[in-house]
Structures are given as structure tokens and as C-alpha cells.
Enzyme design. Structure first.
Site, PDB file in Angstrom:
ATOM      1  CE  LYS A  31      -2.455  -0.504   3.572  1.00 26.82           C
ATOM      2  NZ  LYS A  31      -2.063   0.480   4.580  1.00 26.82           N
ATOM      3  NE  ARG A  63      -4.943   0.093   9.226  1.00 29.92           N
ATOM      4  CZ  ARG A  63      -3.826   0.553   8.658  1.00 29.92           C
ATOM      5  NH1 ARG A  63      -3.745   1.783   8.234  1.00 29.92           N
ATOM      6  NH2 ARG A  63      -2.801  -0.242   8.501  1.00 29.92           N
ATOM      7  NE  ARG A 117       6.483  -2.926   5.591  1.00 29.34           N
ATOM      8  CZ  ARG A 117       5.168  -2.775   5.605  1.00 29.34           C
ATOM      9  NH1 ARG A 117       4.521  -2.470   4.505  1.00 29.34           N
ATOM     10  NH2 ARG A 117       4.491  -2.948   6.732  1.00 29.34           N
ATOM     11  NE  ARG A 136       5.406  -0.281   9.783  1.00 26.77           N
ATOM     12  CZ  ARG A 136       4.235  -0.176   9.137  1.00 26.77           C
ATOM     13  NH1 ARG A 136       4.192   0.389   7.952  1.00 26.77           N
ATOM     14  NH2 ARG A 136       3.130  -0.620   9.679  1.00 26.77           N
ATOM     15  NE  ARG A 151       0.584  -4.028  10.846  1.00 26.63           N
ATOM     16  CZ  ARG A 151       1.681  -3.956  10.080  1.00 26.63           C
ATOM     17  NH1 ARG A 151       2.798  -4.556  10.454  1.00 26.63           N
ATOM     18  NH2 ARG A 151       1.666  -3.278   8.969  1.00 26.63           N
TER      19      ARG A 151
HETATM   20  P1  AMP Z   1       0.305   1.438   8.309  1.00 31.19           P
HETATM   21  O1  AMP Z   1       1.574   2.196   8.146  1.00 31.19           O
HETATM   22  O2  AMP Z   1      -0.813   1.961   7.460  1.00 31.19           O
HETATM   23  O3  AMP Z   1       0.498  -0.048   8.164  1.00 31.19           O
HETATM   24  O4  AMP Z   1      -0.164   1.681   9.821  1.00 31.19           O
HETATM   25  C1  AMP Z   1       0.627   1.261  10.917  1.00 31.19           C
HETATM   26  C2  AMP Z   1      -0.218   1.196  12.173  1.00 31.19           C
HETATM   27  O5  AMP Z   1      -0.719   2.516  12.489  1.00 31.19           O
HETATM   28  C3  AMP Z   1      -1.470   0.330  12.071  1.00 31.19           C
HETATM   29  O6  AMP Z   1      -1.198  -1.050  12.293  1.00 31.19           O
HETATM   30  C4  AMP Z   1      -2.344   0.938  13.189  1.00 31.19           C
HETATM   31  O7  AMP Z   1      -1.877   0.523  14.461  1.00 31.19           O
HETATM   32  C5  AMP Z   1      -2.025   2.427  13.039  1.00 31.19           C
HETATM   33  N1  AMP Z   1      -2.967   3.059  12.087  1.00 31.19           N
HETATM   34  C6  AMP Z   1      -2.695   3.529  10.833  1.00 31.19           C
HETATM   35  N2  AMP Z   1      -3.790   4.017  10.254  1.00 31.19           N
HETATM   36  C7  AMP Z   1      -4.799   3.858  11.153  1.00 31.19           C
HETATM   37  C8  AMP Z   1      -6.189   4.147  11.152  1.00 31.19           C
HETATM   38  N3  AMP Z   1      -6.811   4.680  10.083  1.00 31.19           N
HETATM   39  N4  AMP Z   1      -6.903   3.862  12.273  1.00 31.19           N
HETATM   40  C9  AMP Z   1      -6.316   3.330  13.359  1.00 31.19           C
HETATM   41  N5  AMP Z   1      -5.024   3.001  13.421  1.00 31.19           N
HETATM   42  C10 AMP Z   1      -4.258   3.255  12.331  1.00 31.19           C
END
Ligand code: AMP
Length: 225
Positions: free
Chosen positions: A13, A88, A127, A161, A172
Site C-alpha cells: 500500500k 480502517r 520490508r 518497523r 494486524r
Molecule cells: P500502516 O503504516 O498503514 O500499516 O499503519 C501502521 C499502524 O498505524 C497500524 O497497524 C495501526 O496501528 C495504526 N494506524 C494507521 N492508520 C490507522 C487508522 N486509520 N486507524 C487506526 N489506526 C491506524
């Protein structure tokens, strides 16, 4: 254009969102990146977000929606944006519907990146992100940097990460299945969703996304044709 990019962890993504937004000259808004910036800066919001992110859980809706509301009020989003990682869950989708209705705007497309679950863990385990610019993303096997541990774009240090460890990735994925998948149904009912396979080379996936929104094509070097 106003676009949402949805997909499970490991679908690529972030990589696709950065390229697509650059191609369309619209801001790339990633809630995950915004939280990681807050965490690096040691803000209260960042500290709060970190406790949820570490466990593989969602950050509470009021925090996340507040962050997005602020972003979408910026003048650079007036002509469009690409949202990566938001909404989300259904509550966030409804909040976004409300924010857009208030500004009398609407989404143009929702791109749903699809990947078989058995590919997710290996993709995520390899990653690596750049500390200097999070838009620079590598994979130790599929898209390795020329020099191990060093970003090929800016020389920044590459790191893994915290939430990319296997147990957290599985959590997740579970959160994605139960909370985020219904968001796709929500937008499907509005006729906005195109599902795209996340398998293949980065430029192949990008081309599927461009075709879905009726834009041109790029070759392997990222050049438009
Ligand atoms: P990502 O970089 O999009 O994979 O996001 C990393 C982490 O940030 C996710 O696993 C959630 O813990 C948090 N996160 C990101 N976007 C959201 C969202 N829209 N709502 C809630 N938590 C989020």
C-alpha cells in the site's frame, strides 16, 4: 482526484500510494506515516498511538479521525488527495463521508489491493524503511538496496518497523479481516471500488491502479507513456 487505497498489511500500500500520488501530483496522506512522525517527535499523540501500534491494534478513532480532519482542511488537499490507511473501520468511513459532505466533495475511486494471506508475512518480514524519507521502501529480497542497510535514494539508514514482527503482523491481519474488510463493502455499495491484484512488479501493480482510475501507463522505470 480523491482516492482511497485499501489493502491488508504487506500488500504494498505505502509503495503504491507514494507512486500513485506522485504520478497524479496529489498529496499522499498516510495515517501510519503521520503516527510514526509523531512517535519520532515524541509528541503526546505519538506516545498514545505507539501503545496501540506496537500491539498491532488500531489507534482509537477519535485520535485518527482528528488527524485526518486536520490534514483534509489543508489548502493543498483542495484539488485532491490519496488516503493510504484511512479509513480502517466503518466508524472512520462514516466520519470521512461526513467530512467530505461538509466540504461538498466526494470520493472518485477506492482501490482495494488484494494479496493472498500466505504472502503477507514473508513480504512484511523483509520490508525495510528509510529513516530520512519514509516514502523510500525496500525489501531485502524483492527490492533490495544496492548497499545493505542504506537507502539508494538519499543514503538514509534503513530500518525494520517495530510492528513488522511476525506475531504483530498476524494480529494486524486479524484486525484487517474483522474491521477493515467491511470498509470495502461500504464503498462497494457506493459503486466506488476496484479490486487490484498486488502481485507482480511495482510498476505492474501501479499500472493496474492507473487503468482503474482511467489514467495513463508507466514503464518499469516509472516513465509515463
Ligand atoms: P500502516 O503504516 O498503514 O500499516 O499503519 C501502521 C499502524 O498505524 C497500524 O497497524 C495501526 O496501528 C495504526 N494506524 C494507521 N492508520 C490507522 C487508522 N486509520 N486507524 C487506526 N489506526 C491506524
Amino acid at each position: 482526484m480523491r482516492i482511497l487505497l485499501i489493502g491488508p498489511p504487506g500488500a504494498g500500500k505505502g509503495t503504491q500510494a507514494a507512486r500513485l500520488a506522485a504520478h497524479l501530483s496529489i498529496p499522499h496522506i498516510s495515517t501510519g506515516d503521520l503516527f510514526r512522525e509523531h512517535i519520532d517527535q515524541g509528541t503526546e499523540l505519538g506516545q498514545n498511538a505507539l501503545t496501540h501500534i506496537r500491539g498491532g491494534f488500531l489507534v482509537p478513532d477519535e485520535v485518527t479521525t482528528g488527524v485526518i480532519k486536520e490534514c483534509l482542511a489543508r489548502p493543498d488537499t483542495e484539488r485532491g488527495f490519496l488516503l493510504d490507511g484511512f479509513p480502517r473501520n466503518l466508524a472512520q468511513a462514516k466520519a470521512l463521508d461526513g467530512i467530505l459532505a461538509d466540504s461538498e466533495s466526494r470520493l472518485d475511486a477506492v482501490l482495494d489491493l488484494e494479496i493472498p494471506e500466505d504472502q503477507v508475512v514473508s513480504r512484511i518480514a523483509g520490508r525495510r524503511l528509510c529513516r530520512q524519507d519514509r516514502e523510500h521502501i525496500f525489501h531485502v529480497d524483492y527490492s533490495p538496496p544496492e548497499v545493505a542497510g542504506v537507502c539508494g535514494f538519499c543514503g538514509g539508514e534503513l530500518y525494520q518497523r517495530d510492528d513488522d514482527r511476525e506475531a504483530t503482523v498476524r494480529r494486524r491481519l486479524e484486525v484487517y479481516r474483522t474491521e477493515t474488510a467491511p470498509v470495502v463493502d461500504h464503498y462497494q455499495a457506493q459503486g466506488l471500488v476496484t479490486t487490484i491484484s498486488a502481485l507482480g512488479q511495482v510498476h505492474e501493480v501501479l499500472n493496474r491502479a492507473l487503468v482503474a482510475i482511467g489514467r495513463g501507463q508507466v514503464d518499469a522505470s516509472g516513465t509515463s507513456s
